[in-house]
Design a protein around this motif. Sequence first.
Motif, PDB file in Angstrom:
ATOM      1  N   TRP A 157       0.834  -1.205   0.000  1.00  0.00           N
ATOM      2  CA  TRP A 157       0.000   0.000   0.000  1.00  0.00           C
ATOM      3  C   TRP A 157       0.869   1.256   0.000  1.00  0.00           C
ATOM      4  CZ3 TRP A 157      -5.000   0.846  -0.897  1.00  0.00           C
ATOM      5  CH2 TRP A 157      -5.904  -0.217  -0.763  1.00  0.00           C
ATOM      6  N   LEU A 200      -7.739   2.833   1.229  1.00  0.00           N
ATOM      7  CA  LEU A 200      -6.806   2.579   2.333  1.00  0.00           C
ATOM      8  C   LEU A 200      -7.539   2.472   3.666  1.00  0.00           C
ATOM      9  CD1 LEU A 200      -3.802   2.275   3.051  1.00  0.00           C
ATOM     10  CD2 LEU A 200      -3.694   4.763   3.295  1.00  0.00           C
ATOM     11  N   ALA A 257      -8.513  -0.999   4.107  1.00  0.00           N
ATOM     12  CA  ALA A 257      -7.434  -1.983   3.969  1.00  0.00           C
ATOM     13  C   ALA A 257      -7.377  -2.975   5.128  1.00  0.00           C
ATOM     14  CB  ALA A 257      -6.090  -1.270   3.809  1.00  0.00           C
ATOM     15  N   CYS A 283     -10.814  -4.029  -2.005  1.00  0.00           N
ATOM     16  CA  CYS A 283     -10.884  -2.671  -1.449  1.00  0.00           C
ATOM     17  C   CYS A 283     -11.318  -1.681  -2.521  1.00  0.00           C
ATOM     18  CB  CYS A 283      -9.537  -2.256  -0.866  1.00  0.00           C
ATOM     19  SG  CYS A 283      -9.101  -3.088   0.678  1.00  0.00           S
TER      20      CYS A 283
END
Length: 213
Positions: A86, A126, A129, A147
């Motif tokens: 990420w 995010l 996540a 996601c």
Amino acid sequence: MELTGWRGSLYHYMDWALKLAYLNILWLIGIVIGAGIAGFFPSTVAMFSVLRKWAQDEGDELKVFVHFKNEYKREFLKSNKYGYSWAVLGLILYVDLQFFRGIPTIWALIVSLFFFILGAIYIVALLYAFPVYVQYKLTIKQYFRNCLLIVLSNPLFSVLMVLGFYFPYYLMIKIPGLLPFFGGSLISLVLMMISNKMFTNLEKNKKARESIS
């Protein structure tokens, strides 16, 4: 004897405050044990795993320290690989955006706008996540895909996730003394509760489609 009325409400909120403070301290200790750079992601995964149990009312008999420690050790390598994937993706998007913003042409402006939109989607994804990570057992590629699909297919929940991050974060900024006790756990609790509601809706929709077919 079970407390009722305002005493019961006060006890309930104080109990949650103590649990969140304890979990936040475990989270900070996990980060320190991993020397920060290697401890942040497994410690965060372990924290979300505990919060998932609480959000699903599975935490009455949960031994928080034992569960946190086991998840931290079990997910240490995979969570670091996941988390830094990420981070690398976010860095690439940021560098590309800054690069095209520095070129004074129309086409560069259009491309920079494209990367800005991608960056916004990335930030919201995010937020999902770690809730997605502790909810499902998938490959890292599948985590990223899920996601992204969640963000694009559930705009209402995505807005709630942004607000769920912003308001606790704003509270911490205004009252910095809360950071050591609730800096990670309070924000994560809100994100996990919203995500858990969304996961429940997704399961219901899946079962409804299967019953029709």
